[in-house]
Design an enzyme around this catalytic site. Structure first.
Site, mmCIF file in Angstrom:
data_model
loop_
_atom_site.group_PDB
_atom_site.id
_atom_site.type_symbol
_atom_site.label_atom_id
_atom_site.label_comp_id
_atom_site.label_asym_id
_atom_site.label_seq_id
_atom_site.Cartn_x
_atom_site.Cartn_y
_atom_site.Cartn_z
ATOM 1 N N TYR A 1 -4.671 7.767 25.750
ATOM 2 C CA TYR A 1 -4.380 6.460 25.148
ATOM 3 C C TYR A 1 -4.046 5.499 26.288
ATOM 4 O O TYR A 1 -3.094 5.721 27.019
ATOM 5 C CB TYR A 1 -3.169 6.549 24.214
ATOM 6 C CG TYR A 1 -3.421 7.269 22.905
ATOM 7 C CD1 TYR A 1 -3.406 8.658 22.823
ATOM 8 C CD2 TYR A 1 -3.663 6.550 21.736
ATOM 9 C CE1 TYR A 1 -3.627 9.308 21.614
ATOM 10 C CE2 TYR A 1 -3.874 7.193 20.518
ATOM 11 C CZ TYR A 1 -3.858 8.580 20.479
ATOM 12 O OH TYR A 1 -4.071 9.211 19.280
ATOM 13 N N TYR B 1 3.717 12.717 16.318
ATOM 14 C CA TYR B 1 2.290 12.933 16.544
ATOM 15 C C TYR B 1 1.836 14.278 15.972
ATOM 16 O O TYR B 1 0.797 14.368 15.319
ATOM 17 C CB TYR B 1 1.967 12.858 18.045
ATOM 18 C CG TYR B 1 0.507 12.566 18.314
ATOM 19 C CD1 TYR B 1 0.086 11.295 18.683
ATOM 20 C CD2 TYR B 1 -0.461 13.565 18.169
ATOM 21 C CE1 TYR B 1 -1.256 11.014 18.910
ATOM 22 C CE2 TYR B 1 -1.803 13.298 18.387
ATOM 23 C CZ TYR B 1 -2.197 12.017 18.758
ATOM 24 O OH TYR B 1 -3.521 11.749 18.962
ATOM 25 N N HIS C 1 -4.881 21.251 21.101
ATOM 26 C CA HIS C 1 -4.286 20.484 22.206
ATOM 27 C C HIS C 1 -2.768 20.513 22.098
ATOM 28 O O HIS C 1 -2.220 20.410 21.004
ATOM 29 C CB HIS C 1 -4.745 19.023 22.146
ATOM 30 C CG HIS C 1 -6.167 18.836 22.588
ATOM 31 N ND1 HIS C 1 -6.726 17.595 22.788
ATOM 32 C CD2 HIS C 1 -7.142 19.730 22.884
ATOM 33 C CE1 HIS C 1 -7.978 17.736 23.182
ATOM 34 N NE2 HIS C 1 -8.261 19.021 23.230
ATOM 35 N N PRO D 1 -5.225 3.057 12.977
ATOM 36 C CA PRO D 1 -5.629 4.389 13.436
ATOM 37 C C PRO D 1 -4.858 4.945 14.645
ATOM 38 O O PRO D 1 -4.908 6.151 14.890
ATOM 39 C CB PRO D 1 -7.106 4.211 13.790
ATOM 40 C CG PRO D 1 -7.267 2.752 14.041
ATOM 41 C CD PRO D 1 -6.282 2.062 13.160
ATOM 42 N N LYS E 1 -3.337 9.194 11.925
ATOM 43 C CA LYS E 1 -2.545 9.687 10.803
ATOM 44 C C LYS E 1 -3.227 9.632 9.426
ATOM 45 O O LYS E 1 -2.763 10.279 8.482
ATOM 46 C CB LYS E 1 -1.231 8.893 10.713
ATOM 47 C CG LYS E 1 -0.280 9.167 11.852
ATOM 48 C CD LYS E 1 0.236 10.583 11.762
ATOM 49 C CE LYS E 1 0.896 11.045 13.032
ATOM 50 N NZ LYS E 1 0.870 12.477 13.208
HETATM 51 P P1 FAD Z 1 -11.649 8.765 1.690
HETATM 52 O O1 FAD Z 1 -11.954 9.661 2.820
HETATM 53 O O2 FAD Z 1 -12.000 7.325 1.816
HETATM 54 O O3 FAD Z 1 -12.358 9.376 0.417
HETATM 55 C C1 FAD Z 1 -12.520 8.661 -0.780
HETATM 56 C C2 FAD Z 1 -13.781 9.137 -1.474
HETATM 57 O O4 FAD Z 1 -13.893 8.479 -2.733
HETATM 58 C C3 FAD Z 1 -15.035 8.795 -0.680
HETATM 59 O O5 FAD Z 1 -15.847 9.922 -0.534
HETATM 60 C C4 FAD Z 1 -15.681 7.694 -1.514
HETATM 61 O O6 FAD Z 1 -17.090 7.700 -1.400
HETATM 62 C C5 FAD Z 1 -15.210 8.048 -2.919
HETATM 63 N N1 FAD Z 1 -15.208 6.912 -3.845
HETATM 64 C C6 FAD Z 1 -14.919 5.618 -3.579
HETATM 65 N N2 FAD Z 1 -15.049 4.876 -4.682
HETATM 66 C C7 FAD Z 1 -15.424 5.721 -5.679
HETATM 67 C C8 FAD Z 1 -15.726 5.536 -7.050
HETATM 68 N N3 FAD Z 1 -15.672 4.339 -7.616
HETATM 69 N N4 FAD Z 1 -16.082 6.610 -7.771
HETATM 70 C C9 FAD Z 1 -16.148 7.834 -7.202
HETATM 71 N N5 FAD Z 1 -15.886 8.066 -5.902
HETATM 72 C C10 FAD Z 1 -15.525 7.017 -5.150
HETATM 73 N N6 FAD Z 1 -8.246 8.082 10.481
HETATM 74 C C11 FAD Z 1 -7.811 8.654 11.578
HETATM 75 O O7 FAD Z 1 -6.758 9.297 11.533
HETATM 76 N N7 FAD Z 1 -8.545 8.556 12.749
HETATM 77 C C12 FAD Z 1 -9.736 7.894 12.801
HETATM 78 O O8 FAD Z 1 -10.379 7.847 13.831
HETATM 79 C C13 FAD Z 1 -10.204 7.266 11.647
HETATM 80 N N8 FAD Z 1 -11.364 6.595 11.663
HETATM 81 C C14 FAD Z 1 -11.771 5.976 10.520
HETATM 82 C C15 FAD Z 1 -12.961 5.238 10.514
HETATM 83 C C16 FAD Z 1 -13.395 4.581 9.371
HETATM 84 C C17 FAD Z 1 -14.676 3.785 9.401
HETATM 85 C C18 FAD Z 1 -12.597 4.649 8.190
HETATM 86 C C19 FAD Z 1 -13.036 3.924 6.928
HETATM 87 C C20 FAD Z 1 -11.438 5.406 8.190
HETATM 88 C C21 FAD Z 1 -11.005 6.063 9.342
HETATM 89 N N9 FAD Z 1 -9.825 6.822 9.369
HETATM 90 C C22 FAD Z 1 -9.410 7.401 10.487
HETATM 91 C C23 FAD Z 1 -9.005 7.019 8.217
HETATM 92 C C24 FAD Z 1 -9.281 8.373 7.545
HETATM 93 O O9 FAD Z 1 -10.620 8.701 7.665
HETATM 94 C C25 FAD Z 1 -8.826 8.234 6.115
HETATM 95 O O10 FAD Z 1 -7.430 8.003 6.107
HETATM 96 C C26 FAD Z 1 -9.156 9.428 5.243
HETATM 97 O O11 FAD Z 1 -10.546 9.557 5.053
HETATM 98 C C27 FAD Z 1 -8.455 9.309 3.888
HETATM 99 O O12 FAD Z 1 -8.928 10.277 3.004
HETATM 100 P P2 FAD Z 1 -9.030 9.978 1.451
HETATM 101 O O13 FAD Z 1 -9.539 11.230 0.846
HETATM 102 O O14 FAD Z 1 -7.777 9.388 0.977
HETATM 103 O O15 FAD Z 1 -10.103 8.797 1.324
HETATM 104 C C1 DHB Z 2 -9.141 9.764 17.138
HETATM 105 C C2 DHB Z 2 -8.816 8.715 16.332
HETATM 106 C C3 DHB Z 2 -7.555 8.166 16.435
HETATM 107 O O1 DHB Z 2 -7.212 7.151 15.621
HETATM 108 C C4 DHB Z 2 -6.631 8.636 17.327
HETATM 109 O O2 DHB Z 2 -5.409 8.065 17.407
HETATM 110 C C5 DHB Z 2 -6.964 9.708 18.110
HETATM 111 C C6 DHB Z 2 -8.228 10.256 18.018
HETATM 112 C C7 DHB Z 2 -10.488 10.359 17.046
HETATM 113 O O3 DHB Z 2 -11.310 9.861 16.271
HETATM 114 O O4 DHB Z 2 -10.755 11.322 17.762
#
Ligand code: FAD
Ligand code: DHB
Length: 383
Positions: free
Chosen positions: A194, A377, A65, A285, A289
């Site tokens: 948005y 963005y 996009h 969210p 980011k």
């Molecule tokens: P995570 O993806 O959380 O990975 C951490 C990993 O560590 C997980 O697999 C977990 O199971 C594992 N873990 C936890 N505790 C332990 C332990 N004690 N021992 C071993 N392993 C462990 N961001 C966006 O930009 N847009 C979105 O739409 C969006 N939607 C989201 C919806 C939800 C419900 C959540 C929770 C987050 C969302 N986010 C979104 C944020 C984005 O997904 C996260 O910022 C991203 O996943 C961060 O990656 P990470 O690897 O740091 O952490």
């Molecule tokens: C999505 C999530 C977001 O937080 C955003 O700003 C844009 C898109 C998504 O899940 O597609």
């Protein structure tokens, strides 16, 4: 620690640099690969995944996009990323698809990713040889390593294992959440929309040409059971309404409520333990980011580790937190700004609303303001 985007990208980057690593994850591979989360990849994240050799499926199935729409008072206004950033764009490709690609690449290259481990704990990270203890398939194990990367998300164990008094936490909890759905419906717009509306924020996003992802601002403690599919669609129709435009409905295949917070710990390191991604910071969210920030952290960490293993020098490792936090706070600023511009806040008055509308009017009519949104963005430079 953790097989999310931060842990898996770091592990594969280290492999490509000839550095051994083990990923320890408490959930199953299936769980990690099915969990619906983010979907927007910055240009820098796309470039990195491509350079790492894990971008093939993203390239064929992802959607590029070059803009988004800001919709308010029933009218849409396009922010043209290509024009405003000198050709940059974003990629729509689900986080769990990225994780599938990374897991496949890790396992195909002999990577060690241990799923479904229990009782994980970290020790001696202030000494030369930190240790990770865990239980797997009924027996206890201990791993001795040079460094531990705490990529275990906001609820992980690495951050709380750092002695009290070392970390400073900065936090803001928002008085609302997002109700998100995944629907088997072709996206009703070619680009993300948005929307600022009297009844609250709404976002139209997508995953594929056949799957829409939609969000509604809601109460942070909203009970999802009180939201029938009909009620969700009706609210989306109301908030997203725009003349000559129609929202396409379809079967809802997933729904849930996510709370919203801004959170940062400083510093992001202690001894030989380095925090990366959600374990160190959470952004609201709006602006998509979270995943991108996690990937940026581990890029900085992988470079610092490479420097250490090739020269024996710790200078880049010592600067890890400082280098990451500069970017983290800019992304906090952007996500907070997008959130405050687009959501309704409890207790606000007509003055606040008029100010928000003026902000949207300014952003969509001033090239300078639109450019500020666009460059954030598509993603700020790594350092
Ligand atoms: P995570 O993806 O959380 O990975 C951490 C990993 O560590 C997980 O697999 C977990 O199971 C594992 N873990 C936890 N505790 C332990 C332990 N004690 N021992 C071993 N392993 C462990 N961001 C966006 O930009 N847009 C979105 O739409 C969006 N939607 C989201 C919806 C939800 C419900 C959540 C929770 C987050 C969302 N986010 C979104 C944020 C984005 O997904 C996260 O910022 C991203 O996943 C961060 O990656 P990470 O690897 O740091 O952490
Ligand atoms: C999505 C999530 C977001 O937080 C955003 O700003 C844009 C898109 C998504 O899940 O597609």
């Amino acid at each position: 620690m953790g097989a999310g985007p931060a842990g898996l990208v770091l592990s594969h980057l280290l492999y490509l640099q000839g550095i051994d690593s083990v990923v320890v994850e408490n959930r199953s591979r299936q769980y990690v690969e099915d969990r619906v989360r983010a979907g927007v990849l910055e240009q820098g994240t796309v470039d990195l995944l491509t350079e790492m050799g894990v971008g093939e499926r993203m390239k064929s199935e992802g959607l590029i996009h070059y803009g988004i729409e800001l919709r308010f008072e029933g009218r849409g206004h396009r922010i043209d990323f290509r024009d405003l950033t000198g050709g940059k764009g974003i990629m729509i490709y689900a986080q769990h698809e990225v994780l599938k690609d990374l897991n496949n690449a890790r396992l195909a290259t002999g990577g060690q990713v241990y799923f479904e481990v229990e009782n994980v704990s970290v020790h001696d990270f202030n000494d030369a040889y930190p240790k990770i203890r865990y239980r797997k398939d009924g027996s206890d194990h201990e791993l001795t390593c040079d460094f531990i990367a705490g990529c275990d998300g906001f609820h992980g164990i690495c951050r709380p294992s750092i002695p009290e008094g070392v970390l400073t936490e900065y936090e803001r909890v928002y008085p609302f959440g997002w109700l998100g759905i995944l629907a088997e419906a072709p996206p009703s717009s070619d680009e993300l929309v948005y929307t600022y509306h009297d009844r609250g924020f709404a976002l139209l996003s997508m995953r594929t040409p056949h799957i829409s992802r939609l969000y509604l601002q809601c109460d942070p403690n909203e009970n999802i059971d009180e939201w029938s599919n009909d009620r969700i669609w009706q609210e989306l129709h109301t908030r997203l309404a725009s003349e000559g435009w129609r929202l396409t409905e379809g079967p809802i295949v997933q729904k849930g409520v996510t709370g919203m917070r801004s959170f940062v710990v400083e510093p992001m390191q202690y001894g030989n333990l380095f925090l990366a991604g959600d374990s160190a910071h959470i952004v609201p969210p709006t602006g998509a980011k979270g995943l991108n920030l996690a990937v940026a952290d581990v890029q900085v960490l992988a470079r610092a580790l490479e420097r250490f293993y090739t020269t024996g020098k710790r200078c880049q490792l010592n600067k890890y937190s400082h280098n990451c936090l500069r970017r983290v706070w800019k992304v906090q600023r952007f996500s907070g700004w997008m959130t405050s511009m687009l959501h309704r806040f409890p207790g606000e008055d007509p003055f606040d609303q008029r100010r928000q509308l003026a902000e949207l009017d300014y952003v969509t009519n001033s090239r300078a303001a639109a450019q500020t949104l666009a460059e954030n963005y598509v993603g700020l430079p790594l350092t």
